[in-house]
Design a protein around this motif. Sequence first.
Motif, PDB file in Angstrom:
ATOM      1  N   SER A  78     -11.274  -7.873  11.130  1.00 28.04           N
ATOM      2  CA  SER A  78     -12.656  -8.344  11.046  1.00 28.04           C
ATOM      3  C   SER A  78     -13.148  -8.525   9.613  1.00 28.04           C
ATOM      4  CB  SER A  78     -13.591  -7.372  11.765  1.00 28.04           C
ATOM      5  OG  SER A  78     -13.605  -6.135  11.080  1.00 28.04           O
ATOM      6  N   GLY A  79     -12.408  -7.977   8.653  1.00 28.62           N
ATOM      7  CA  GLY A  79     -12.814  -8.094   7.262  1.00 28.62           C
ATOM      8  C   GLY A  79     -13.757  -6.998   6.805  1.00 28.62           C
ATOM      9  N   GLU A  80     -14.047  -6.051   7.710  1.00 25.81           N
ATOM     10  CA  GLU A  80     -14.938  -4.961   7.338  1.00 25.81           C
ATOM     11  C   GLU A  80     -14.662  -3.742   8.205  1.00 25.81           C
ATOM     12  OE1 GLU A  80     -18.770  -6.654   7.921  1.00 25.81           O
ATOM     13  OE2 GLU A  80     -18.744  -6.330  10.071  1.00 25.81           O
ATOM     14  N   LEU A  81     -15.170  -2.613   7.760  1.00 27.78           N
ATOM     15  CA  LEU A  81     -15.037  -1.372   8.505  1.00 27.78           C
ATOM     16  C   LEU A  81     -16.307  -0.564   8.270  1.00 27.78           C
ATOM     17  CD1 LEU A  81     -13.258   0.626  10.131  1.00 27.78           C
ATOM     18  CD2 LEU A  81     -12.418   1.468   7.945  1.00 27.78           C
ATOM     19  N   VAL A 121       0.828  -1.201   0.000  1.00 27.35           N
ATOM     20  CA  VAL A 121       0.000   0.000   0.000  1.00 27.35           C
ATOM     21  C   VAL A 121       0.864   1.254   0.000  1.00 27.35           C
ATOM     22  CG1 VAL A 121      -1.678   1.328   1.355  1.00 27.35           C
ATOM     23  CG2 VAL A 121      -2.011  -1.112   1.014  1.00 27.35           C
ATOM     24  N   ARG A 122       1.923   1.274   0.789  1.00 26.40           N
ATOM     25  CA  ARG A 122       2.808   2.452   0.815  1.00 26.40           C
ATOM     26  C   ARG A 122       3.412   2.688  -0.570  1.00 26.40           C
ATOM     27  NH1 ARG A 122       0.846   4.641   5.241  1.00 26.40           N
ATOM     28  NH2 ARG A 122       1.342   3.530   7.135  1.00 26.40           N
ATOM     29  N   ASP A 123       3.780   1.622  -1.251  1.00 23.08           N
ATOM     30  CA  ASP A 123       4.324   1.748  -2.606  1.00 23.08           C
ATOM     31  C   ASP A 123       3.270   2.313  -3.558  1.00 23.08           C
ATOM     32  OD1 ASP A 123       6.455   1.282  -4.569  1.00 23.08           O
ATOM     33  OD2 ASP A 123       5.106  -0.266  -5.359  1.00 23.08           O
ATOM     34  N   LEU A 157      -3.041   4.857  -5.130  1.00 24.99           N
ATOM     35  CA  LEU A 157      -3.963   4.771  -3.996  1.00 24.99           C
ATOM     36  C   LEU A 157      -3.918   6.098  -3.253  1.00 24.99           C
ATOM     37  CD1 LEU A 157      -3.313   1.265  -2.359  1.00 24.99           C
ATOM     38  CD2 LEU A 157      -5.376   2.024  -3.508  1.00 24.99           C
ATOM     39  N   PRO A 158      -5.046   6.510  -2.665  1.00 18.22           N
ATOM     40  CA  PRO A 158      -5.045   7.755  -1.891  1.00 18.22           C
ATOM     41  C   PRO A 158      -4.182   7.621  -0.639  1.00 18.22           C
ATOM     42  CG  PRO A 158      -7.293   6.982  -2.285  1.00 18.22           C
ATOM     43  CD  PRO A 158      -6.368   5.908  -2.756  1.00 18.22           C
ATOM     44  N   LYS A 159      -3.641   8.742  -0.185  1.00 28.22           N
ATOM     45  CA  LYS A 159      -2.897   8.757   1.071  1.00 28.22           C
ATOM     46  C   LYS A 159      -3.800   8.257   2.193  1.00 28.22           C
ATOM     47  CE  LYS A 159       0.730  10.622  -0.759  1.00 28.22           C
ATOM     48  NZ  LYS A 159       1.761   9.735  -1.188  1.00 28.22           N
ATOM     49  N   ARG A 160      -3.228   7.643   3.164  1.00 31.09           N
ATOM     50  CA  ARG A 160      -3.905   7.076   4.339  1.00 31.09           C
ATOM     51  C   ARG A 160      -4.709   5.823   4.034  1.00 31.09           C
ATOM     52  NH1 ARG A 160      -6.775  12.139   5.571  1.00 31.09           N
ATOM     53  NH2 ARG A 160      -5.176  13.674   5.349  1.00 31.09           N
ATOM     54  N   SER A 161      -4.516   5.221   2.874  1.00 27.31           N
ATOM     55  CA  SER A 161      -5.237   3.984   2.545  1.00 27.31           C
ATOM     56  C   SER A 161      -4.903   2.868   3.523  1.00 27.31           C
ATOM     57  CB  SER A 161      -4.902   3.522   1.127  1.00 27.31           C
ATOM     58  OG  SER A 161      -5.388   4.420   0.177  1.00 27.31           O
ATOM     59  N   PHE A 162      -3.644   2.814   3.952  1.00 22.44           N
ATOM     60  CA  PHE A 162      -3.261   1.728   4.848  1.00 22.44           C
ATOM     61  C   PHE A 162      -3.997   1.812   6.183  1.00 22.44           C
ATOM     62  CE2 PHE A 162      -0.587  -0.261   8.097  1.00 22.44           C
ATOM     63  CZ  PHE A 162      -0.712  -1.561   7.655  1.00 22.44           C
ATOM     64  N   LEU A 175      -7.026   2.586   6.735  1.00 18.07           N
ATOM     65  CA  LEU A 175      -8.322   1.917   6.565  1.00 18.07           C
ATOM     66  C   LEU A 175      -8.161   0.403   6.478  1.00 18.07           C
ATOM     67  CD1 LEU A 175     -10.085   4.270   4.010  1.00 18.07           C
ATOM     68  CD2 LEU A 175     -10.462   4.106   6.480  1.00 18.07           C
ATOM     69  N   LEU A 176      -7.185  -0.039   5.718  1.00 19.51           N
ATOM     70  CA  LEU A 176      -6.963  -1.476   5.585  1.00 19.51           C
ATOM     71  C   LEU A 176      -6.546  -2.104   6.913  1.00 19.51           C
ATOM     72  CD1 LEU A 176      -5.181  -1.543   2.142  1.00 19.51           C
ATOM     73  CD2 LEU A 176      -7.422  -2.487   2.683  1.00 19.51           C
TER      74      LEU A 176
END
Length: 62
Positions: free
Chosen positions: A41-44, A18-20, A27-32, A34-35
Amino acid sequence: MRELLEPSELQPWIELYVRDEEGAGRLPKRSFALLREALPSGELERGRVPGVLDVSERTARL
């Protein structure tokens, strides 16, 4: 193989990827962030996104 799929083992690999992708602009900044929250749990829940990203609700929707 099972060990590799454990969230604690999988998270560092996902973070590198994700950082790459963030650095390359794919990918948008701060994607990691969220992941990282969704991985165990597999969801947010959508309502938690602004808090996880530390942004307003409006910014989180963009």
